[in-house]
Structure formats: C-alpha cells, structure tokens
Design a protein around this motif. Structure first.
Motif, PDB file in Angstrom:
ATOM      1  N   VAL A 112       0.836  -1.200   0.000  1.00  0.00           N
ATOM      2  CA  VAL A 112       0.000   0.000   0.000  1.00  0.00           C
ATOM      3  C   VAL A 112       0.872   1.253   0.000  1.00  0.00           C
ATOM      4  CG1 VAL A 112      -1.790   1.277   1.241  1.00  0.00           C
ATOM      5  CG2 VAL A 112      -1.900  -1.216   1.142  1.00  0.00           C
ATOM      6  N   LEU A 113       1.947   1.215   0.754  1.00  0.00           N
ATOM      7  CA  LEU A 113       2.875   2.348   0.763  1.00  0.00           C
ATOM      8  C   LEU A 113       3.517   2.558  -0.608  1.00  0.00           C
ATOM      9  CD1 LEU A 113       4.672   2.030   4.212  1.00  0.00           C
ATOM     10  CD2 LEU A 113       3.603   4.109   3.312  1.00  0.00           C
ATOM     11  N   GLU A 114       3.910   1.470  -1.253  1.00  0.00           N
ATOM     12  CA  GLU A 114       4.525   1.576  -2.570  1.00  0.00           C
ATOM     13  C   GLU A 114       3.534   2.127  -3.596  1.00  0.00           C
ATOM     14  OE1 GLU A 114       7.030   1.550  -5.787  1.00  0.00           O
ATOM     15  OE2 GLU A 114       7.465   1.516  -3.634  1.00  0.00           O
ATOM     16  N   LEU A 115       2.279   1.675  -3.531  1.00  0.00           N
ATOM     17  CA  LEU A 115       1.251   2.206  -4.422  1.00  0.00           C
ATOM     18  C   LEU A 115       1.057   3.703  -4.193  1.00  0.00           C
ATOM     19  CD1 LEU A 115      -1.422  -0.644  -4.145  1.00  0.00           C
ATOM     20  CD2 LEU A 115       0.004  -0.122  -6.141  1.00  0.00           C
ATOM     21  N   THR A 116       1.133   4.110  -2.945  1.00  0.00           N
ATOM     22  CA  THR A 116       0.982   5.526  -2.611  1.00  0.00           C
ATOM     23  C   THR A 116       2.132   6.347  -3.188  1.00  0.00           C
ATOM     24  OG1 THR A 116      -0.184   4.952  -0.576  1.00  0.00           O
ATOM     25  CG2 THR A 116       0.770   7.161  -0.691  1.00  0.00           C
ATOM     26  N   ARG A 117       3.334   5.861  -3.040  1.00  0.00           N
ATOM     27  CA  ARG A 117       4.504   6.588  -3.555  1.00  0.00           C
ATOM     28  C   ARG A 117       4.467   6.684  -5.073  1.00  0.00           C
ATOM     29  NH1 ARG A 117       7.324   3.105   0.480  1.00  0.00           N
ATOM     30  NH2 ARG A 117       7.664   4.389   2.343  1.00  0.00           N
ATOM     31  N   ARG A 118       4.065   5.599  -5.729  1.00  0.00           N
ATOM     32  CA  ARG A 118       3.969   5.618  -7.195  1.00  0.00           C
ATOM     33  C   ARG A 118       2.912   6.608  -7.662  1.00  0.00           C
ATOM     34  NH1 ARG A 118       3.051  -0.530  -8.283  1.00  0.00           N
ATOM     35  NH2 ARG A 118       2.058   0.255 -10.185  1.00  0.00           N
ATOM     36  N   THR A 119       1.779   6.621  -6.975  1.00  0.00           N
ATOM     37  CA  THR A 119       0.711   7.545  -7.343  1.00  0.00           C
ATOM     38  C   THR A 119       1.137   8.983  -7.137  1.00  0.00           C
ATOM     39  OG1 THR A 119      -0.953   5.899  -6.706  1.00  0.00           O
ATOM     40  CG2 THR A 119      -1.698   8.181  -6.917  1.00  0.00           C
ATOM     41  N   ARG A 120       1.769   9.259  -6.015  1.00  0.00           N
ATOM     42  CA  ARG A 120       2.200  10.628  -5.742  1.00  0.00           C
ATOM     43  C   ARG A 120       3.254  11.071  -6.743  1.00  0.00           C
ATOM     44  NH1 ARG A 120      -0.514  13.786  -5.003  1.00  0.00           N
ATOM     45  NH2 ARG A 120      -1.352  13.307  -2.943  1.00  0.00           N
ATOM     46  N   SER A 121       4.111  10.151  -7.193  1.00  0.00           N
ATOM     47  CA  SER A 121       5.117  10.490  -8.202  1.00  0.00           C
ATOM     48  C   SER A 121       4.455  10.827  -9.540  1.00  0.00           C
ATOM     49  CB  SER A 121       6.087   9.319  -8.380  1.00  0.00           C
ATOM     50  OG  SER A 121       7.012   9.573  -9.415  1.00  0.00           O
ATOM     51  N   LEU A 122       3.409  10.078  -9.897  1.00  0.00           N
ATOM     52  CA  LEU A 122       2.706  10.308 -11.152  1.00  0.00           C
ATOM     53  C   LEU A 122       1.866  11.575 -11.114  1.00  0.00           C
ATOM     54  CD1 LEU A 122       1.443   6.673 -11.860  1.00  0.00           C
ATOM     55  CD2 LEU A 122       2.941   7.991 -13.374  1.00  0.00           C
ATOM     56  N   LEU A 123       1.264  11.850  -9.947  1.00  0.00           N
ATOM     57  CA  LEU A 123       0.316  12.957  -9.813  1.00  0.00           C
ATOM     58  C   LEU A 123       0.667  13.792  -8.579  1.00  0.00           C
ATOM     59  CD1 LEU A 123      -2.932  10.893 -10.533  1.00  0.00           C
ATOM     60  CD2 LEU A 123      -1.849  12.525 -12.098  1.00  0.00           C
ATOM     61  N   PRO A 124       1.718  14.591  -8.660  1.00  0.00           N
ATOM     62  CA  PRO A 124       2.188  15.311  -7.470  1.00  0.00           C
ATOM     63  C   PRO A 124       1.212  16.355  -6.944  1.00  0.00           C
ATOM     64  CG  PRO A 124       3.399  16.005  -9.432  1.00  0.00           C
ATOM     65  CD  PRO A 124       2.610  14.801  -9.826  1.00  0.00           C
ATOM     66  N   GLU A 125       0.269  16.821  -7.762  1.00  0.00           N
ATOM     67  CA  GLU A 125      -0.625  17.900  -7.341  1.00  0.00           C
ATOM     68  C   GLU A 125      -2.090  17.488  -7.275  1.00  0.00           C
ATOM     69  OE1 GLU A 125       0.597  20.596  -6.159  1.00  0.00           O
ATOM     70  OE2 GLU A 125       2.636  20.019  -6.706  1.00  0.00           O
ATOM     71  N   VAL A 126      -2.367  16.205  -7.291  1.00  0.00           N
ATOM     72  CA  VAL A 126      -3.749  15.721  -7.254  1.00  0.00           C
ATOM     73  C   VAL A 126      -4.066  15.163  -5.866  1.00  0.00           C
ATOM     74  CG1 VAL A 126      -5.383  14.028  -8.204  1.00  0.00           C
ATOM     75  CG2 VAL A 126      -3.801  15.244  -9.731  1.00  0.00           C
ATOM     76  N   VAL A 127      -5.257  15.462  -5.367  1.00  0.00           N
ATOM     77  CA  VAL A 127      -5.659  14.978  -4.041  1.00  0.00           C
ATOM     78  C   VAL A 127      -5.746  13.455  -4.062  1.00  0.00           C
ATOM     79  CG1 VAL A 127      -7.489  14.997  -2.306  1.00  0.00           C
ATOM     80  CG2 VAL A 127      -6.897  17.098  -3.530  1.00  0.00           C
ATOM     81  N   LEU A 128      -5.113  12.841  -3.063  1.00  0.00           N
ATOM     82  CA  LEU A 128      -4.985  11.381  -2.995  1.00  0.00           C
ATOM     83  C   LEU A 128      -5.547  10.848  -1.690  1.00  0.00           C
ATOM     84  CD1 LEU A 128      -3.839   8.577  -3.777  1.00  0.00           C
ATOM     85  CD2 LEU A 128      -1.607   9.360  -2.896  1.00  0.00           C
ATOM     86  N   SER A 129      -6.499   9.931  -1.814  1.00  0.00           N
ATOM     87  CA  SER A 129      -7.021   9.200  -0.663  1.00  0.00           C
ATOM     88  C   SER A 129      -6.462   7.782  -0.708  1.00  0.00           C
ATOM     89  CB  SER A 129      -8.553   9.162  -0.722  1.00  0.00           C
ATOM     90  OG  SER A 129      -9.080   8.323   0.294  1.00  0.00           O
ATOM     91  N   VAL A 130      -6.109   7.243   0.448  1.00  0.00           N
ATOM     92  CA  VAL A 130      -5.560   5.883   0.505  1.00  0.00           C
ATOM     93  C   VAL A 130      -6.287   5.084   1.583  1.00  0.00           C
ATOM     94  CG1 VAL A 130      -3.501   4.450   0.728  1.00  0.00           C
ATOM     95  CG2 VAL A 130      -3.290   6.778  -0.180  1.00  0.00           C
ATOM     96  N   THR A 131      -6.685   3.877   1.216  1.00  0.00           N
ATOM     97  CA  THR A 131      -7.363   2.991   2.154  1.00  0.00           C
ATOM     98  C   THR A 131      -6.340   2.218   2.982  1.00  0.00           C
ATOM     99  OG1 THR A 131      -9.192   2.716   0.600  1.00  0.00           O
ATOM    100  CG2 THR A 131      -9.016   1.106   2.369  1.00  0.00           C
ATOM    101  N   VAL A 132      -6.596   2.128   4.272  1.00  0.00           N
ATOM    102  CA  VAL A 132      -5.785   1.302   5.169  1.00  0.00           C
ATOM    103  C   VAL A 132      -6.399  -0.096   5.180  1.00  0.00           C
ATOM    104  CG1 VAL A 132      -5.044   0.939   7.547  1.00  0.00           C
ATOM    105  CG2 VAL A 132      -5.053   3.243   6.577  1.00  0.00           C
ATOM    106  N   ALA A 133      -5.628  -1.078   4.777  1.00  0.00           N
ATOM    107  CA  ALA A 133      -6.138  -2.449   4.677  1.00  0.00           C
ATOM    108  C   ALA A 133      -6.556  -2.973   6.057  1.00  0.00           C
ATOM    109  CB  ALA A 133      -5.062  -3.357   4.079  1.00  0.00           C
ATOM    110  N   HIS A 134      -7.806  -3.419   6.168  1.00  0.00           N
ATOM    111  CA  HIS A 134      -8.308  -3.815   7.482  1.00  0.00           C
ATOM    112  C   HIS A 134      -7.858  -5.209   7.900  1.00  0.00           C
ATOM    113  CE1 HIS A 134     -11.501  -6.191   5.436  1.00  0.00           C
ATOM    114  NE2 HIS A 134     -11.524  -6.855   6.566  1.00  0.00           N
ATOM    115  N   VAL A 135      -7.195  -5.935   6.984  1.00  0.00           N
ATOM    116  CA  VAL A 135      -6.695  -7.264   7.359  1.00  0.00           C
ATOM    117  C   VAL A 135      -5.486  -7.162   8.281  1.00  0.00           C
ATOM    118  CG1 VAL A 135      -7.591  -8.391   5.297  1.00  0.00           C
ATOM    119  CG2 VAL A 135      -5.316  -7.360   5.235  1.00  0.00           C
ATOM    120  N   LEU A 136      -4.907  -5.975   8.387  1.00  0.00           N
ATOM    121  CA  LEU A 136      -3.773  -5.772   9.288  1.00  0.00           C
ATOM    122  C   LEU A 136      -4.261  -5.655  10.730  1.00  0.00           C
ATOM    123  CD1 LEU A 136      -1.908  -3.012   7.241  1.00  0.00           C
ATOM    124  CD2 LEU A 136      -1.276  -5.432   7.391  1.00  0.00           C
TER     125      LEU A 136
END
Length: 257
Positions: A112-136
């Motif tokens: 999930v962290l890696e997906l977040t970093r990749r998304t932020r790199s692709l879209l540095p100025e777009v609002v990003l929501s991230v789900t916390v996996a509840h299986v943790l």
C-alpha cells in the motif's frame, strides 16, 4: 498550501464540518448503466462526492449523470489514474480492497505504501485518498496510516465490511456490520492526532444510515457508502437511501437537479 485546498469549496467545507458523504459505485463496477444510476442518485440525494472505477469514460458519465458532482476514481493500479484525472476526476483513491479479498488478494502495508509513492510520483498535485487495509492488526493499521500521510496521502480511508459477521437482525445487525470500520476510524483518527498529523479520515465499508453518525463520533470527517446504494435496482430507492444518509449526517439535503 495543502492539496485539499484544490478540492471544490462545497466538498472541502463538508470535510471541515465533518459531514462529508461519498457514494461509491464500486471499484470493479464498469457497467455504464449502473454507474449512471448511482451517480444520478448521488446528485439527487445530496451527496458530496461520487466514487467510480478508474475509467475515463465512467468519469465523464458520472459528472454528467450527477449534475456536476465531484468524482473520485478508485484503483490499485496507479498508472490508470492520469487518464481519469485528465477526463475530469477531482481526486484519486488507492483501494478500497474489499472486492479483492474474496479472490485471496491481500494488500500488506509495504504494498500500500509503494502504491501511494507511485501515485504521488505520477500525480504530485492531485488529491490522494488511501485505504488502510483492514486485514492488518489494528496497531499496524494505525502505523500504516501515519506512514501513508508521510508518503503523500491527503485523506485516509478505513474499511472492514467484509470481515464483519453480523448475526442479529435490524439495527443491531447494522451496527455489528459496521463495527470493524468504526473501530478502525476511531483508532486511526487517534493515532494520527497523537502523531500531530491533521488529515481527514473517511470511514467506509459496511455503513448505513444507522451507523454513519457513529462514524463521525468515532473521529471520521466523512463516510463512504457503497452497497447500501449500489446494490439496489430501483433508482428512486437509491435516491431515498442517499437522502437518508445525508440527513443522518445532520445536513440538509441539497439536490443537484
């Protein structure tokens, strides 16, 4: 300046007032007719945001059908986001992951962290929501939320409806269904506050008009509701449910039509 300032004023105000309502068409729902019905119901019922699968044509459809409601697109493939943003999506979201669990697909904290970093790199100025996996485990959910904000998340979303095992009828069953995501909203909100982090938490998955006020009381700035709306076949019933959710959050219904 916070990226949240880029959101439409009405949506930003709803988050600030801790009364935001997001209606979810479904991350795996690419049926245009279904997305159009859900989007119209969201607009007519007074929702603040419509969440659709990450597809440029669905974004355009949702904007039109909802009479201009802001659109969030959900995916677990960051490379899909730019085209949806170009088509008019206001924000993007990683998750939620509920639809993947029946397939045996589990999202750990590192992924999930890696997906977040990749998304932020692709879209540095777009609002990003991230789900916390509840299986943790809950302590790992709390830490992941803090780490996600550090990695560029602007909003944190909870989930948990698929792990709930309600065994009662009526309102008690609705509360049992929502218990996992309510617990996550409370714990994650407290963990972010303790870490000195100020980002909105959206409580989603397994909620109803009975439990959305509990989500706000647990620390959420807003709620995301999917199956209570998108599983219905009748559009009037969809509108009625959205209106009921809006009223349960203590806000007057303002239709977009």
């Amino acid at each position: 300046m916070s990226r949240l300032s880029l959101l439409p004023a009405a949506l930003r105000r709803s988050l600030e007032q801790r009364s935001a309502l997001k209606v979810i068409a479904g991350l795996m729902n690419f049926n245009a007719d279904s997305v159009a019905r859900v989007s119209r119901a969201a607009g007519l019922g007074g929702a603040d945001l419509i969440d659709v699968a990450c597809d440029a044509e669905l974004v355009k459809l949702a904007v039109e059908a909802s009479a201009g409601l802001p659109v969030c697109v959900s995916s677990v493939e960051p490379e899909q986001f730019p085209a949806a943003v170009a088509a008019g999506a206001t924000m993007v979201e990683i998750g939620n992951f509920d639809s993947f669990y029946p397939q045996g697909r589990i999202f750990g904290a590192d992924e999930v962290l890696e997906l977040t970093r990749r998304t932020r790199s692709l879209l540095p100025e777009v609002v990003l929501s991230v789900t916390v996996a509840h299986v943790l485990p809950m302590d790992q959910q709390e830490q992941l939320a803090v780490d996600l904000v550090a990695a560029g998340a602007d909003l944190i979303q909870t989930e948990g409806g698929t792990s709930a095992k309600p065994f009662s009828a009526g309102n008690l069953g609705l509360i049992e269904k929502a218990a996992p995501t309510l617990a996550a909203a409370h714990s994650i909100s407290a963990a972010l506050q303790n870490a000195g982090v100020t980002v909105p938490v959206l409580c989603a998955s397994g909620l109803s008009a009975v439990t959305v006020p509990m989500a706000i009381a647990a620390g959420a700035a807003g709620v995301g509701v999917g199956s209570a709306v998108n599983r219905l076949d009748d559009e009037l019933a969809m509108v009625a449910v959205v209106r009921g959710l809006r009223e349960a959050l203590g806000r007057e219904v303002t239709s977009r039509v």
